[in-house]
Design a protein around this motif. Structure first.
Motif, PDB file in Angstrom:
ATOM      1  N   PHE A 173      44.322   4.509 -19.156  1.00 24.44           N
ATOM      2  CA  PHE A 173      44.455   5.970 -19.167  1.00 24.44           C
ATOM      3  C   PHE A 173      43.972   6.541 -20.501  1.00 24.44           C
ATOM      4  O   PHE A 173      43.331   7.595 -20.547  1.00 24.44           O
ATOM      5  CB  PHE A 173      45.914   6.348 -18.917  1.00 24.44           C
ATOM      6  N   TYR A 174      44.272   5.853 -21.596  1.00 25.30           N
ATOM      7  CA  TYR A 174      43.848   6.282 -22.926  1.00 25.30           C
ATOM      8  C   TYR A 174      42.319   6.353 -22.999  1.00 25.30           C
ATOM      9  O   TYR A 174      41.754   7.325 -23.514  1.00 25.30           O
ATOM     10  CB  TYR A 174      44.393   5.296 -23.954  1.00 25.30           C
ATOM     11  N   ALA A 175      41.648   5.342 -22.475  1.00 22.34           N
ATOM     12  CA  ALA A 175      40.185   5.320 -22.489  1.00 22.34           C
ATOM     13  C   ALA A 175      39.604   6.410 -21.593  1.00 22.34           C
ATOM     14  O   ALA A 175      38.617   7.069 -21.957  1.00 22.34           O
ATOM     15  CB  ALA A 175      39.690   3.943 -22.051  1.00 22.34           C
ATOM     16  N   ALA A 176      40.208   6.616 -20.412  1.00 24.90           N
ATOM     17  CA  ALA A 176      39.703   7.632 -19.491  1.00 24.90           C
ATOM     18  C   ALA A 176      39.834   9.028 -20.081  1.00 24.90           C
ATOM     19  O   ALA A 176      38.917   9.858 -19.951  1.00 24.90           O
ATOM     20  CB  ALA A 176      40.465   7.538 -18.166  1.00 24.90           C
ATOM     21  N   MET A 177      40.942   9.320 -20.763  1.00 29.78           N
ATOM     22  CA  MET A 177      41.127  10.634 -21.385  1.00 29.78           C
ATOM     23  C   MET A 177      40.151  10.844 -22.543  1.00 29.78           C
ATOM     24  O   MET A 177      39.639  11.943 -22.737  1.00 29.78           O
ATOM     25  CB  MET A 177      42.565  10.781 -21.886  1.00 29.78           C
ATOM     26  N   ARG A 178      39.866   9.792 -23.287  1.00 35.07           N
ATOM     27  CA  ARG A 178      38.905   9.921 -24.385  1.00 35.07           C
ATOM     28  C   ARG A 178      37.501  10.153 -23.846  1.00 35.07           C
ATOM     29  O   ARG A 178      36.703  10.873 -24.454  1.00 35.07           O
ATOM     30  CB  ARG A 178      38.942   8.668 -25.262  1.00 35.07           C
TER      31      ARG A 178
END
Length: 203
Positions: A173-178
């Protein structure tokens, strides 16, 4: 009596003025209280509440400036808890080293908003909005959704393979939001360029 005379003759022998051997430190040994007092530095306490508040604000500003510079330099000890750890660093570098369709979502949305504000003639306005609503917008939403799912899955999988034993909680999720953010607005700032080369230091 013979022993006493020899001792007296030795003790009464004058010491030459140019004797190279030192006869002591040449100064009295300071008392412990005086030595401790010389090491203490005077502490200047704020005169009143207003000055104390001013000093505290100056210290906080200096701490914030140091933390901001540390974050811009990529020093992880200044990062928020959500950005710390090897897995999060891997996710940031994976996203920052690629140009992904989802990073153009916000500019595309802004373009649509501007297009609706332009006073087009009625016929042109209907055509523009028709193309945007029926084709452009659905394509962009599909691209963002597909990219986000792919990035979350890919980053989590590669991070788990490269960093065994590290917690993968929230990494996808962290990578997708970035990946949804415009590159220049990402924080912490990217440390790699598209393609994987390190960002050159600022002069």
């Amino acid at each position: 009596m013979l022993r006493r005379r020899s001792q007296t003759s030795v003790d009464d022998t004058p010491v030459p003025a140019d004797d190279p051997k030192p006869q002591g430190k040449g100064r009295p040994t300071p008392k412990r209280r005086d030595a401790e007092g010389s090491r203490r530095r005077p502490v200047t306490a704020p005169k009143d509440r207003k000055e104390a508040y001013k000093v505290a604000r100056a210290k906080q500003a200096a701490d914030r400036d140091r933390a901001r510079k540390g974050m811009l330099a990529g020093d992880e000890k200044y990062f928020p808890a959500r950005d710390r750890g090897p897995a999060k660093k891997f996710a940031r570098e994976w996203v920052d080293s690629r140009r992904l369709p989802s990073q153009y979502f916000l500019p595309f949305s802004l373009l649509i908003l501007v297009a609706t504000w332009i006073p087009w003639p009625t016929e042109i306005r209907n055509v523009v909005l028709g193309w945007v609503i029926t084709i452009g917008w659905p394509l962009m939403m599909f691209g963002v959704l597909f990219t986000s799912v792919y990035v979350a899955w890919k980053v989590k999988r590669e991070a788990a393979a490269k960093l065994p034993g590290e917690s993968m909680k929230g990494v996808g999720f962290y990578a997708a939001m970035r990946a949804l953010q415009i590159r220049k607005l990402r924080f912490p700032p990217p440390q790699v360029l598209p393609g994987g080369k390190p960002v050159p230091p600022k002069k």
